[in-house]
Design an enzyme around this catalytic site. Structure first.
Site, PDB file in Angstrom:
ATOM      1  N   SER A 154      -3.322  -7.536   1.858  1.00 42.50           N
ATOM      2  CA  SER A 154      -3.008  -6.721   0.682  1.00 42.50           C
ATOM      3  C   SER A 154      -4.134  -5.707   0.433  1.00 42.50           C
ATOM      4  O   SER A 154      -4.451  -4.918   1.318  1.00 42.50           O
ATOM      5  CB  SER A 154      -2.754  -7.645  -0.513  1.00 42.50           C
ATOM      6  OG  SER A 154      -2.213  -6.929  -1.573  1.00 42.50           O
ATOM      7  N   ASP A 250       8.623  -6.700   0.159  1.00 42.02           N
ATOM      8  CA  ASP A 250       7.302  -6.380  -0.361  1.00 42.02           C
ATOM      9  C   ASP A 250       7.257  -4.870  -0.593  1.00 42.02           C
ATOM     10  O   ASP A 250       7.559  -4.102   0.308  1.00 42.02           O
ATOM     11  CB  ASP A 250       6.244  -6.789   0.679  1.00 42.02           C
ATOM     12  CG  ASP A 250       4.815  -6.481   0.235  1.00 42.02           C
ATOM     13  OD1 ASP A 250       4.632  -5.823  -0.815  1.00 42.02           O
ATOM     14  OD2 ASP A 250       3.885  -6.899   0.945  1.00 42.02           O
ATOM     15  N   HIS A 280       5.814 -10.339  -1.233  1.00 40.00           N
ATOM     16  CA  HIS A 280       4.393  -9.998  -1.161  1.00 40.00           C
ATOM     17  C   HIS A 280       3.554 -11.231  -1.492  1.00 40.00           C
ATOM     18  O   HIS A 280       3.705 -11.820  -2.567  1.00 40.00           O
ATOM     19  CB  HIS A 280       4.052  -8.874  -2.135  1.00 40.00           C
ATOM     20  CG  HIS A 280       2.604  -8.468  -2.071  1.00 40.00           C
ATOM     21  ND1 HIS A 280       2.150  -7.567  -1.154  1.00 40.00           N
ATOM     22  CD2 HIS A 280       1.515  -8.870  -2.782  1.00 40.00           C
ATOM     23  CE1 HIS A 280       0.833  -7.425  -1.298  1.00 40.00           C
ATOM     24  NE2 HIS A 280       0.426  -8.198  -2.285  1.00 40.00           N
TER      25      HIS A 280
END
Lengths: 313, 335
Positions: A154, A250, A280
């Site tokens: 991320s 995501d 996500h």
């Protein structure tokens, strides 16, 4: 494929998005979630120790994971996720124990300073300082600075990708491989999945926008800085081979895949895999989801193969 | 284009011209003298094959390959034999490379290039044979170098079905050759890459045999394009090859013809795709990698500075190293 059934249930239990929560409240909520029954406990290693390392204007903590076996071992610098505003060393501790054991790498996990207290480019510079520290302390860690790789998820995937650019541009340590999980690569937030999957799939557009503002401020010029948005870097040649995993559901999916495409066009050997049915960040739910454990093991194996090639020369 | 690569490509084209080559007429309808036509095709194919070998020699002479210290004497010591494989309506031959030891070994089924109509016989045994011998030695793997039947006598889908039959044959003879049937990969170059990709689609749809990995080098994955390109050069050759390979009425977007158009790519084996920066086949091949990845398949793509057939020695070495590493990573571990 549709969203995994276990994640339908997970989604229904998430609290509704509240735009008024402060960063402290968000961090407290993250800390209260806990890991029991959610994240599979990591294995024992030869050692796991915290160290303080110098950065501009202070120090940050790094956690060093040393697997069993004779050194010198390859060295992997890891940057955790959390939108540049959240995230802790503890959050990724179990995952990195597996990764160290299964890849044979000494892993250095960095508690880079967070926004909004420390906005861009603090996280980038802290990460780069950690990279230099890794190079300079490799021998002491029982590791080989010639087999240095980076990884992150991320926001941490953003930092890992950015580190490869920064180190190339500054003539810094040679990074031999980048492992990017669900990376944020375009801070403009304009690719379709940011909107199409921006609501109703857990972490959403509103969260990304808010944390983006905390990290980068509101000046739109900052959003196209390649060290904030590596996807927008003009030149991606000379970067290390990449392994990129995205999640089907995501908002960051499209920018991770676009980055893979641009790396290919720049001649960088790039592996891409979109994980079906995942949200996500749900790759962390290794005790809940067999797919998450597979994801974790796939990434460890990719790292192991990458450093194996380096050993072979 | 990199000036050194451009100079090398020009040098090879000058040493081994192709513009003067004659081409067979595609077989359009049963004529009185099919035998005579087939004989003429065979003659033309022999001339093309000769030119392919000359081209390989010219390239090796103009830009000698980088010696790879990992290639020891074991490559030469491997057991190479000829085998016959039954296919629909006949048999094909293949060159079988067996490593020393008792296994269980991983295996690679390899498909040569040549535009679906050349590259057979001595060409694949020499050119692809050298690669297969190295693969067998380096991976300690059984490698099958398949002499599939060629167009225009054997149009689509026969070459693809031959490829599928070769993988089935290997899976069926796994015990005999010490092959672990769970660790079979396919590889292919150019038209052979098309066949390798199509064989993976067939094996998935027919639920057997299990293929663990696909390695595609400069594959032609979209035969529905390039049809309007100007005459001359590689693009024109590409069009002629497609016309020889496909019946006039063949849907060129059939997934087994043009895998990039397959609607569903889920459940296919992980892939390594090598493309050339100056290869007209580049974009569909890279798109296939992206589409595989989006379907959940781990697809590794690397674009090399290369034309369809010519690359500098260091590029060729890097490409081979990537191919070996990708196959090794996919096949080394059981389970």
């Amino acid at each position: 494929m549709p969203l995994l059934p276990a994640l339908e249930c997970y989604l229904s239990q998430l609290p509704p998005h509240d735009p008024d929560l402060t960063v402290e409240q968000l961090r407290a909520w993250g800390a209260a979630m806990g890991f029991d029954g959610v994240v599979e406990p990591g294995p024992e290693l030869s050692s796991v120790t915290d160290r303080e390392i110098p950065v501009a204007g202070g120090t940050v903590t790094v956690r060093v994971y040393t697997p069993e076996g004779e050194g010198p071992k390859p060295l992997h610098l890891y940057l955790h996720g959390g939108g540049f505003c959240l995230g802790t060393l503890a959050m990724v501790d179990d995952e990195l124990r597996f990764r160290a054991r299964d890849s044979g790498c000494v892993i250095v996990s960095v508690a880079y300073r967070l926004a909004p207290e420390c906005p861009y480019p603090t996280a980038v510079e802290d990460s780069y300082a950690a990279l230099l520290w890794c190079r300079d302390h490799a021998a002491e860690l029982g590791a080989d600075a010639g087999r240095l790789t980076v990884g992150g998820a991320s926001a941490g995937g953003n930092l890992a990708a950015v580190l490869c650019l920064v180190s190339r541009d500054r003539g810094g340590p040679a990074i031999r491989f980048q492992l990017l999980e669900i990376p944020l690569t375009d801070a403009r937030g304009t690719l379709p999945s940011r909107t199409e999957l921006g609501q109703g799939y857990g972490m959403g557009k509103a969260d990304l926008d808010r944390m983006g503002d905390w990290y980068l401020g509101t000046d739109p010029r900052r959003r196209v800085d390649p060290y904030a948005s590596p996807l927008l870097a003009e030149d991606l040649t000379g970067l290390p081979p990449a392994f990129i995993v995205t999640s089907e559901y995501d908002p960051l999916r499209d920018e991770g895949e676009a980055y893979a495409r641009r790396l290919v066009e720049a001649g960088v050997r790039t592996t891409l895999k979109r994980w079906p049915g995942m949200l996500h960040g749900t790759h962390s739910l290794t005790a809940m989801l067999p797919e998450a454990a597979q994801w974790r093991d796939t990434c460890s194996r990719a790292l192991a193969e990458a450093v194996r090639r380096l050993r072979a020369g | 284009m990199d000036p050194a690569l451009e100079a090398l490509a020009e040098q090879v084209a000058r040493l081994v011209p192709r513009a003067d080559l004659g081409w067979p007429e595609p077989w359009l309808e049963p004529a009185a003298d099919r035998t005579g036509w087939a004989a003429r095709v065979a003659e033309l194919r022999a001339v093309h094959n000769r030119r392919v070998l000359d081209g390989a020699d010219a390239l090796a002479k103009a830009a000698p390959p980088v010696a790879d210290p990992a290639d020891g004497a074991e490559a030469a010591a491997a057991d190479v034999r000829e085998v016959t494989i039954e296919v629909a309506g006949g048999t094909i031959s293949a060159q079988l490379h067996l490593p020393r030891g008792n296994g269980p070994f991983p295996a690679v089924v390899h498909f040569h290039g040549g535009g679906f109509w050349t590259g057979d016989g001595a060409v694949l045994r020499r050119l692809d044979g050298a690669l297969c011998a190295r693969l067998s030695a380096r991976l300690t793997a059984v490698v099958v170098n398949v002499d599939y039947r060629l167009a225009p006598e054997h149009k689509f889908p026969q070459p693809v079905e031959d490829g599928y039959a070769a993988v089935r044959w290997l899976a069926g003879h796994a015990a005999e050759f010490g092959v672990d049937p769970g660790r079979i990969a396919v590889s292919g170059v150019s038209a052979g890459g098309t066949i390798a990709a199509a064989v993976c689609l067939l094996a998935r749809d027919r639920a057997a045999p299990s293929i663990r990995f696909q390695a595609l080098l400069a594959p032609a994955l979209d035969l529905s394009v390039h049809l309007q390109s100007e005459p001359g050069g590689f693009r024109d050759e590409f069009r002629r090859c497609i016309d020889l390979y496909l019946a006039l009425w063949q849907d060129r977007r059939d997934p087994l013809v043009s895998p990039v158009h397959a609607e569903d790519l889920s459940g296919l084996p992980d892939a390594f795709i090598g493309t050339g920066s100056h290869d007209p086949l580049r974009d569909p091949a890279e798109l296939y990698g992206l589409r595989l990845a989006r379907a959940g398949v781990a697809a590794t793509v690397r674009r090399y500075p290369a034309t369809h057939t010519v690359a500098l020695p260091e590029t060729r070495a890097a490409r081979t190293a990537d191919l070996f590493a990708a196959l090794d990573a996919a096949l080394r571990t059981t389970g």
